[in-house]
Design an enzyme around this catalytic site. Structure first.
Site, mmCIF file in Angstrom:
data_model
loop_
_atom_site.group_PDB
_atom_site.id
_atom_site.type_symbol
_atom_site.label_atom_id
_atom_site.label_comp_id
_atom_site.label_asym_id
_atom_site.label_seq_id
_atom_site.Cartn_x
_atom_site.Cartn_y
_atom_site.Cartn_z
ATOM 1 N N LYS A 33 0.855 -1.195 0.000
ATOM 2 C CA LYS A 33 0.000 0.000 0.000
ATOM 3 C C LYS A 33 0.891 1.245 0.000
ATOM 4 O O LYS A 33 1.749 1.397 0.866
ATOM 5 C CB LYS A 33 -0.908 0.018 1.223
ATOM 6 C CG LYS A 33 -1.838 1.246 1.242
ATOM 7 C CD LYS A 33 -2.855 1.162 2.358
ATOM 8 C CE LYS A 33 -2.383 1.776 3.638
ATOM 9 N NZ LYS A 33 -2.426 3.248 3.682
ATOM 10 N N ASP A 61 -3.395 4.367 -2.043
ATOM 11 C CA ASP A 61 -4.301 4.920 -1.025
ATOM 12 C C ASP A 61 -4.303 6.443 -1.128
ATOM 13 O O ASP A 61 -3.719 7.132 -0.298
ATOM 14 C CB ASP A 61 -3.830 4.446 0.360
ATOM 15 C CG ASP A 61 -4.811 4.793 1.456
ATOM 16 O OD1 ASP A 61 -5.956 5.167 1.136
ATOM 17 O OD2 ASP A 61 -4.433 4.681 2.637
ATOM 18 N N LYS A 63 -7.138 8.381 -1.403
ATOM 19 C CA LYS A 63 -8.356 8.950 -0.785
ATOM 20 C C LYS A 63 -8.853 10.165 -1.574
ATOM 21 O O LYS A 63 -8.938 11.285 -1.070
ATOM 22 C CB LYS A 63 -8.094 9.326 0.678
ATOM 23 C CG LYS A 63 -7.743 8.142 1.566
ATOM 24 C CD LYS A 63 -7.732 8.496 3.032
ATOM 25 C CE LYS A 63 -7.507 7.303 3.934
ATOM 26 N NZ LYS A 63 -6.138 6.755 3.899
ATOM 27 N N ASP A 66 -13.206 15.105 -4.782
ATOM 28 C CA ASP A 66 -13.290 16.383 -5.503
ATOM 29 C C ASP A 66 -14.583 16.354 -6.309
ATOM 30 O O ASP A 66 -15.404 15.440 -6.123
ATOM 31 C CB ASP A 66 -12.039 16.549 -6.399
ATOM 32 C CG ASP A 66 -11.683 18.022 -6.616
ATOM 33 O OD1 ASP A 66 -12.606 18.823 -6.890
ATOM 34 O OD2 ASP A 66 -10.495 18.369 -6.516
ATOM 35 N N ASN A 69 -16.084 15.375 -12.115
ATOM 36 C CA ASN A 69 -15.245 15.483 -13.304
ATOM 37 C C ASN A 69 -13.756 15.369 -12.971
ATOM 38 O O ASN A 69 -12.987 14.701 -13.670
ATOM 39 C CB ASN A 69 -15.548 16.825 -13.986
ATOM 40 C CG ASN A 69 -14.943 16.897 -15.360
ATOM 41 O OD1 ASN A 69 -15.163 16.007 -16.167
ATOM 42 N ND2 ASN A 69 -14.164 17.935 -15.601
ATOM 43 N N THR A 125 -10.853 7.310 11.029
ATOM 44 C CA THR A 125 -10.778 6.923 12.455
ATOM 45 C C THR A 125 -10.279 8.068 13.332
ATOM 46 O O THR A 125 -10.391 8.006 14.545
ATOM 47 C CB THR A 125 -9.859 5.698 12.656
ATOM 48 O OG1 THR A 125 -8.728 5.850 11.832
ATOM 49 C CG2 THR A 125 -10.576 4.418 12.317
ATOM 50 N N ARG A 215 3.567 -0.698 10.408
ATOM 51 C CA ARG A 215 4.720 -0.709 11.308
ATOM 52 C C ARG A 215 5.148 -2.059 11.870
ATOM 53 O O ARG A 215 6.356 -2.270 12.054
ATOM 54 C CB ARG A 215 4.490 0.319 12.427
ATOM 55 C CG ARG A 215 4.594 1.747 11.890
ATOM 56 C CD ARG A 215 3.963 2.747 12.808
ATOM 57 N NE ARG A 215 2.520 2.606 12.835
ATOM 58 C CZ ARG A 215 1.697 3.360 13.548
ATOM 59 N NH1 ARG A 215 2.206 4.316 14.325
ATOM 60 N NH2 ARG A 215 0.398 3.180 13.500
HETATM 61 O O1 C5P Z 1 1.524 1.048 10.812
HETATM 62 P P1 C5P Z 1 0.109 0.609 10.798
HETATM 63 O O2 C5P Z 1 -0.078 -0.885 10.704
HETATM 64 O O3 C5P Z 1 -0.710 1.221 11.924
HETATM 65 O O4 C5P Z 1 -0.445 1.208 9.429
HETATM 66 C C1 C5P Z 1 -1.784 1.129 9.056
HETATM 67 C C2 C5P Z 1 -2.010 1.788 7.732
HETATM 68 O O5 C5P Z 1 -3.412 1.846 7.525
HETATM 69 C C3 C5P Z 1 -1.488 3.213 7.637
HETATM 70 O O6 C5P Z 1 -1.123 3.443 6.264
HETATM 71 C C4 C5P Z 1 -2.697 4.035 8.015
HETATM 72 O O7 C5P Z 1 -2.700 5.314 7.438
HETATM 73 C C5 C5P Z 1 -3.828 3.198 7.421
HETATM 74 N N1 C5P Z 1 -5.139 3.392 8.026
HETATM 75 C C6 C5P Z 1 -5.388 3.229 9.381
HETATM 76 N N2 C5P Z 1 -6.643 3.419 9.885
HETATM 77 C C7 C5P Z 1 -7.625 3.778 9.058
HETATM 78 C C8 C5P Z 1 -7.404 3.949 7.702
HETATM 79 C C9 C5P Z 1 -6.125 3.749 7.203
HETATM 80 O O8 C5P Z 1 -4.482 2.875 10.135
HETATM 81 N N3 C5P Z 1 -8.834 3.914 9.542
#
Ligand code: C5P
Length: 245
Positions: A33, A61, A63, A66, A69, A125, A215
């Site tokens: 991703k 990703d 997101k 807009d 068009n 979130t 992570r």
């Molecule tokens: O490092 P970690 O496992 O927390 O990364 C989770 C990934 O998922 C990150 O790219 C974060 O931006 C994304 N994400 C999230 N919670 C969401 C939507 C996306 O942690 N609700």
């Protein structure tokens, strides 16, 4: 062969670090991703480079949000990168979501590529009840997320980003939509800033279609081994050919 549902979130603007990580973990993940920070720093050429380094599916990703068009034009611009998944904000509204879908199919048709799976982001979130009220939304977080999920379904999108805790309910209501789940942590790892986590196996049991894991892999002392262990925990054996569905 079982498809590998693990997509590693390569959250860095640094192309060299991202390329190295991608190559290291490629055998143990279904895909990678890449998000806004990577895309803003490295653009389409960076995405191509990571796809080449790993030989894996890319989840872009971005997101998008807009006017219809503009989002349709953005879709046409990223189709040549052949992302397997692409995110957009359901708050863009039905017309925007439908325009994105049409543009994805048209552009994919022209390039004889499969269109990306379009994934709706509902309520971020980072938002709570007070944040919603501040932007004029007088619904609870879960009511608003549900309303936006229904909109994504109506527009013919392919999936939703959701927490593992919501996956079961969403599966029962919108069974045809993929459930893309972040907030995944191996049983023995750190949780970092994620508040409501689940292990990979639990999340799959709850109905996750795809696991977004950052992570626990990218910040491990040995990212390849971390990815291998997580994959093994859910019964995935290393293979370059494994692809998430
Ligand atoms: O490092 P970690 O496992 O927390 O990364 C989770 C990934 O998922 C990150 O790219 C974060 O931006 C994304 N994400 C999230 N919670 C969401 C939507 C996306 O942690 N609700």
């Amino acid at each position: 062969m079982t498809a590998n549902p693990i997509f590693c979130a390569i959250d860095t603007p640094d192309l060299a670090i991202a390329s190295r990580l991608a190559a290291q973990i490629a055998d143990h993940v279904g895909g990678l991703k890449l998000g806004l920070e990577f895309f803003c720093a490295n653009g389409p050429e960076g995405v191509r480079q990571i796809a080449r380094a790993a030989g894996k599916d890319i989840f872009l990703d971005l997101k998008l949000h807009d006017i219809p068009n503009t989002v349709a034009a953005a879709l046409q611009a990223v189709i040549p990168l052949k992302p397997r998944y692409l995110t957009l904000h359901a708050t863009g509204g039905l017309d925007m979501l439908k325009a994105a879908r049409e543009a994805a199919y048209e552009a994919a048709d022209k390039t004889a590529a499969a269109p990306p799976k379009l994934i709706a982001v509902t309520v971020l979130t980072s938002f709570d009840q007070a944040d919603l009220a501040e932007i004029g939304v007088n619904a609870t977080v879960s009511e608003q997320a549900h309303r936006l999920a229904a909109l994504a379904a109506e527009a013919g999108l392919d999936g939703l980003v959701c927490s593992a805790h919501e996956a079961k309910l969403l599966k029962s209501e919108f069974g045809h939509l993929l459930r893309i789940v972040p907030g995944i942590r191996p049983a023995t790892g750190e949780v970092h800033d994620q508040k409501r986590v689940m292990t990979p196996a639990q999340a799959l049991e709850e109905g996750a279609s795809l696991l977004v894991i950052g992570r626990p892999i990218t910040q491990a002392a040995d990212p390849k081994d971390a990815a291998r262990r997580i994959a093994a925990d859910i019964g995935i054996v290393a293979t370059r050919a494994s692809q998430a569905q």
